[in-house]
Design an enzyme around this catalytic site. Sequence first.
Site, PDB file in Angstrom:
ATOM      1  N   ARG A  19      -6.214  -2.751   8.960  1.00 16.64           N
ATOM      2  CA  ARG A  19      -6.754  -4.110   8.892  1.00 16.64           C
ATOM      3  C   ARG A  19      -6.460  -4.877  10.171  1.00 16.64           C
ATOM      4  O   ARG A  19      -7.320  -5.538  10.717  1.00 16.64           O
ATOM      5  CB  ARG A  19      -6.129  -4.822   7.691  1.00 16.64           C
ATOM      6  CG  ARG A  19      -7.074  -5.714   6.972  1.00 16.64           C
ATOM      7  CD  ARG A  19      -6.477  -6.360   5.751  1.00 16.64           C
ATOM      8  NE  ARG A  19      -5.211  -5.822   5.314  1.00 16.64           N
ATOM      9  CZ  ARG A  19      -4.904  -5.542   4.052  1.00 16.64           C
ATOM     10  NH1 ARG A  19      -5.808  -5.721   3.115  1.00 16.64           N
ATOM     11  NH2 ARG A  19      -3.721  -5.090   3.715  1.00 16.64           N
ATOM     12  N   GLY A  34       0.842  -1.207   0.000  1.00 14.13           N
ATOM     13  CA  GLY A  34       0.000   0.000   0.000  1.00 14.13           C
ATOM     14  C   GLY A  34       0.869   1.246   0.000  1.00 14.13           C
ATOM     15  O   GLY A  34       1.856   1.308   0.727  1.00 14.13           O
ATOM     16  N   THR A  40       4.132   2.891   5.852  1.00 13.43           N
ATOM     17  CA  THR A  40       2.737   2.422   5.811  1.00 13.43           C
ATOM     18  C   THR A  40       1.937   3.338   6.724  1.00 13.43           C
ATOM     19  O   THR A  40       2.420   3.720   7.799  1.00 13.43           O
ATOM     20  CB  THR A  40       2.589   0.966   6.283  1.00 13.43           C
ATOM     21  OG1 THR A  40       1.218   0.743   6.678  1.00 13.43           O
ATOM     22  CG2 THR A  40       3.455   0.614   7.472  1.00 13.43           C
ATOM     23  N   ILE A  41       0.728   3.656   6.307  1.00 14.73           N
ATOM     24  CA  ILE A  41      -0.075   4.547   7.149  1.00 14.73           C
ATOM     25  C   ILE A  41      -0.468   3.867   8.458  1.00 14.73           C
ATOM     26  O   ILE A  41      -0.893   4.514   9.398  1.00 14.73           O
ATOM     27  CB  ILE A  41      -1.331   5.073   6.422  1.00 14.73           C
ATOM     28  CG1 ILE A  41      -2.290   3.924   6.070  1.00 14.73           C
ATOM     29  CG2 ILE A  41      -0.967   5.889   5.210  1.00 14.73           C
ATOM     30  CD1 ILE A  41      -3.687   4.410   5.711  1.00 14.73           C
ATOM     31  N   ASP A  42      -0.330   2.532   8.523  1.00 10.68           N
ATOM     32  CA  ASP A  42      -0.824   1.786   9.691  1.00 10.68           C
ATOM     33  C   ASP A  42       0.050   1.889  10.942  1.00 10.68           C
ATOM     34  O   ASP A  42      -0.388   1.546  12.033  1.00 10.68           O
ATOM     35  CB  ASP A  42      -0.970   0.300   9.336  1.00 10.68           C
ATOM     36  CG  ASP A  42      -2.084   0.057   8.330  1.00 10.68           C
ATOM     37  OD1 ASP A  42      -2.894   0.980   8.121  1.00 10.68           O
ATOM     38  OD2 ASP A  42      -2.134  -1.040   7.761  1.00 10.68           O
ATOM     39  N   HIS A  45      -9.829   5.304   0.939  1.00 10.08           N
ATOM     40  CA  HIS A  45      -8.468   5.563   0.461  1.00 10.08           C
ATOM     41  C   HIS A  45      -8.048   7.025   0.484  1.00 10.08           C
ATOM     42  O   HIS A  45      -6.880   7.308   0.200  1.00 10.08           O
ATOM     43  CB  HIS A  45      -8.286   4.960  -0.933  1.00 10.08           C
ATOM     44  CG  HIS A  45      -8.230   3.462  -0.875  1.00 10.08           C
ATOM     45  ND1 HIS A  45      -9.358   2.702  -0.682  1.00 10.08           N
ATOM     46  CD2 HIS A  45      -7.190   2.592  -0.915  1.00 10.08           C
ATOM     47  CE1 HIS A  45      -9.013   1.422  -0.636  1.00 10.08           C
ATOM     48  NE2 HIS A  45      -7.710   1.333  -0.769  1.00 10.08           N
ATOM     49  N   ASP A  75       2.390  -0.078  11.935  1.00  8.14           N
ATOM     50  CA  ASP A  75       2.346  -1.398  12.583  1.00  8.14           C
ATOM     51  C   ASP A  75       3.653  -2.183  12.398  1.00  8.14           C
ATOM     52  O   ASP A  75       3.640  -3.400  12.310  1.00  8.14           O
ATOM     53  CB  ASP A  75       1.155  -2.212  12.040  1.00  8.14           C
ATOM     54  CG  ASP A  75       1.221  -2.410  10.537  1.00  8.14           C
ATOM     55  OD1 ASP A  75       2.060  -1.760   9.875  1.00  8.14           O
ATOM     56  OD2 ASP A  75       0.437  -3.217  10.014  1.00  8.14           O
ATOM     57  N   MET A 129      -8.880   3.205   8.213  1.00  7.93           N
ATOM     58  CA  MET A 129      -8.063   2.062   7.797  1.00  7.93           C
ATOM     59  C   MET A 129      -7.324   1.442   8.975  1.00  7.93           C
ATOM     60  O   MET A 129      -7.170   2.061  10.033  1.00  7.93           O
ATOM     61  CB  MET A 129      -7.085   2.479   6.715  1.00  7.93           C
ATOM     62  CG  MET A 129      -7.712   2.459   5.335  1.00  7.93           C
ATOM     63  SD  MET A 129      -6.490   2.789   4.061  1.00  7.93           S
ATOM     64  CE  MET A 129      -7.433   2.333   2.620  1.00  7.93           C
ATOM     65  N   ARG A 145       1.181  -5.126  -5.340  1.00  8.34           N
ATOM     66  CA  ARG A 145       1.281  -6.317  -4.495  1.00  8.34           C
ATOM     67  C   ARG A 145       1.433  -7.479  -5.468  1.00  8.34           C
ATOM     68  O   ARG A 145       0.521  -7.767  -6.220  1.00  8.34           O
ATOM     69  CB  ARG A 145       0.033  -6.463  -3.619  1.00  8.34           C
ATOM     70  CG  ARG A 145      -0.077  -5.367  -2.557  1.00  8.34           C
ATOM     71  CD  ARG A 145      -1.174  -5.660  -1.550  1.00  8.34           C
ATOM     72  NE  ARG A 145      -1.140  -4.740  -0.429  1.00  8.34           N
ATOM     73  CZ  ARG A 145      -1.953  -3.703  -0.271  1.00  8.34           C
ATOM     74  NH1 ARG A 145      -2.892  -3.465  -1.166  1.00  8.34           N
ATOM     75  NH2 ARG A 145      -1.838  -2.923   0.774  1.00  8.34           N
ATOM     76  N   GLN A 173      -7.436   8.352   2.978  1.00  4.82           N
ATOM     77  CA  GLN A 173      -6.446   8.303   4.066  1.00  4.82           C
ATOM     78  C   GLN A 173      -5.043   8.012   3.562  1.00  4.82           C
ATOM     79  O   GLN A 173      -4.055   8.233   4.253  1.00  4.82           O
ATOM     80  CB  GLN A 173      -6.822   7.204   5.070  1.00  4.82           C
ATOM     81  CG  GLN A 173      -8.108   7.490   5.799  1.00  4.82           C
ATOM     82  CD  GLN A 173      -8.662   6.247   6.468  1.00  4.82           C
ATOM     83  OE1 GLN A 173      -8.375   5.968   7.618  1.00  4.82           O
ATOM     84  NE2 GLN A 173      -9.459   5.483   5.737  1.00  4.82           N
ATOM     85  N   ALA A 223      15.479  10.760  -0.923  1.00  6.46           N
ATOM     86  CA  ALA A 223      16.618  10.741   0.002  1.00  6.46           C
ATOM     87  C   ALA A 223      17.582   9.590  -0.324  1.00  6.46           C
ATOM     88  O   ALA A 223      18.800   9.738  -0.189  1.00  6.46           O
ATOM     89  CB  ALA A 223      16.104  10.629   1.440  1.00  6.46           C
ATOM     90  N   ASP A 266       5.015  -4.582   6.209  1.00  2.00           N
ATOM     91  CA  ASP A 266       5.474  -5.942   6.539  1.00  2.00           C
ATOM     92  C   ASP A 266       5.536  -6.881   5.330  1.00  2.00           C
ATOM     93  O   ASP A 266       6.458  -7.690   5.215  1.00  2.00           O
ATOM     94  CB  ASP A 266       4.653  -6.541   7.684  1.00  2.00           C
ATOM     95  CG  ASP A 266       3.161  -6.538   7.407  1.00  2.00           C
ATOM     96  OD1 ASP A 266       2.732  -5.945   6.408  1.00  2.00           O
ATOM     97  OD2 ASP A 266       2.416  -7.134   8.201  1.00  2.00           O
ATOM     98  N   GLY A 267       4.594  -6.747   4.395  1.00  5.05           N
ATOM     99  CA  GLY A 267       4.614  -7.597   3.203  1.00  5.05           C
ATOM    100  C   GLY A 267       5.868  -7.327   2.373  1.00  5.05           C
ATOM    101  O   GLY A 267       6.516  -8.254   1.856  1.00  5.05           O
ATOM    102  N   ARG A 296      19.443  10.683  -3.535  1.00  6.51           N
ATOM    103  CA  ARG A 296      20.422  11.746  -3.269  1.00  6.51           C
ATOM    104  C   ARG A 296      21.521  11.264  -2.325  1.00  6.51           C
ATOM    105  O   ARG A 296      22.662  11.718  -2.403  1.00  6.51           O
ATOM    106  CB  ARG A 296      19.710  12.994  -2.764  1.00  6.51           C
ATOM    107  CG  ARG A 296      18.859  13.562  -3.896  1.00  6.51           C
ATOM    108  CD  ARG A 296      18.393  14.970  -3.699  1.00  6.51           C
ATOM    109  NE  ARG A 296      17.808  15.451  -4.952  1.00  6.51           N
ATOM    110  CZ  ARG A 296      17.074  16.549  -5.068  1.00  6.51           C
ATOM    111  NH1 ARG A 296      16.831  17.288  -3.995  1.00  6.51           N
ATOM    112  NH2 ARG A 296      16.598  16.914  -6.229  1.00  6.51           N
TER     113      ARG A 296
HETATM  114  O1  F6P Z   1      -1.568  -1.469   4.789  1.00  2.00           O
HETATM  115  C1  F6P Z   1      -2.076  -0.217   4.548  1.00  2.00           C
HETATM  116  C2  F6P Z   1      -3.544  -0.262   4.252  1.00  2.00           C
HETATM  117  O2  F6P Z   1      -3.922   1.056   3.967  1.00  2.00           O
HETATM  118  C3  F6P Z   1      -4.429  -0.868   5.328  1.00  2.00           C
HETATM  119  O3  F6P Z   1      -4.737   0.002   6.375  1.00  2.00           O
HETATM  120  C4  F6P Z   1      -5.623  -1.272   4.534  1.00  2.00           C
HETATM  121  O4  F6P Z   1      -6.299  -2.319   5.164  1.00  2.00           O
HETATM  122  C5  F6P Z   1      -5.036  -1.721   3.253  1.00  2.00           C
HETATM  123  O5  F6P Z   1      -3.814  -1.022   3.098  1.00  2.00           O
HETATM  124  C6  F6P Z   1      -5.922  -1.501   2.053  1.00  2.00           C
HETATM  125  O6  F6P Z   1      -5.231  -1.872   0.925  1.00  2.00           O
HETATM  126  P1  F6P Z   1      -5.737  -1.873  -0.584  1.00  2.00           P
HETATM  127  O7  F6P Z   1      -7.140  -1.384  -0.608  1.00  2.00           O
HETATM  128  O8  F6P Z   1      -4.796  -1.000  -1.319  1.00  2.00           O
HETATM  129  O9  F6P Z   1      -5.598  -3.273  -1.027  1.00  2.00           O
END
Ligand code: F6P
Length: 328
Positions: free
Chosen positions: A176, A15, A130-132, A258, A134, A174, A76, A260, A26, A107-108, A29
């Site tokens: 997951r 994502g 990642t916006i999460d 999205h 995590d 968002m 992905r 977000q 960065a 993480d992926g 450069r």
């Molecule tokens: O991992 C980031 C994230 O924005 C999660 O918060 C969300 O569940 C997921 O990606 C949604 O991903 P997509 O809709 O791009 O498959």
Amino acid sequence: MQTKIKKIGVLTSGGDAPGMNAAIRAVVRGCAYHGLECAGIYRGFQGLIENDIEDLNARSVRNIISRGGTFLKTARSNEFRTKEGREKAHTNLINAGIDALVVIGGDGTFTGGLLLDKEFNFPVIGIPATIDNDISGTDYTIGYDTALNTVVEAIDKIRDTASSHNRLFLVEVMGRDAGAIALNAGIGAGAEEILIPEEDHGIERLLESLQRSRESGKTSSIIVVSEGVKSGKNIFELAEVIEKNLSDYDIRVSVLGHIQRGGSPSCSDRVLASKLGVGAVDAILAGERTIMVGISHQQVVSVPLDVAIKGGDKFDRNLRRVADITSI
Ligand code: F6P
């Protein structure tokens, strides 16, 4: 003995997150500063498999620090999950003369990087984006701060209409598997209730709390719901349950989705991305590998990639208490 590093590859995967462009800039450069070549790989691991690679120089990344998304694009890749796909990716890295790879993502992305490192003994360094928020071993991931501000701004707007109509709004954000956005933006936007994947207190507790809120004189309320909440009900089903049990509530649902993930990165994300991009190149030159560069107490730190992807230690239990007290 370690190969002398002459060329570094960089890709974004998974994502997208605001600030990825600043991180690529960065890295590029950082390479230019150290007299190294740099190659940008488009569309993450999928682009690597398809040999979608282009040399980048300091000028290739002009005027991108303020842009959301990632100019290298992201994907992905299912093909990268296969050994055959990874073999193609590795061959393309070698043919492009790349000696080490910087992978920017969550993480992926790091799991993919780990495989390249383990199966082909290829040096990989991760940058958390990642916006999460995590990822373990870093206080923050790139994109999280911007996403929080986007969510708070959206909920502030929802609050205006909620209070005008005396309504209860359920707002899905968002996350997951991680409730960091919900919990922090929920506190920041003064939400009455915050539901996150890390805990499930049951719907009964939620109904009781809403009932108490009503009795205490609240006329409108916001419930922030993480998309990965473990109640077994999606946000629309949750709204139905509340409607059925507390019929005096006028309820609306708003799924932020999205928006977000987009938008110009905050200054904080731009600085974080710049520090980590420079840090990644420094780490490679210092002979580090199979690590993520993260941020801890303002300092760039190295964290083993397999530790980074564990994620689980980020839930701040004290914040739940703060949320409960401030929403009374
Ligand atoms: O991992 C980031 C994230 O924005 C999660 O918060 C969300 O569940 C997921 O990606 C949604 O991903 P997509 O809709 O791009 O498959």
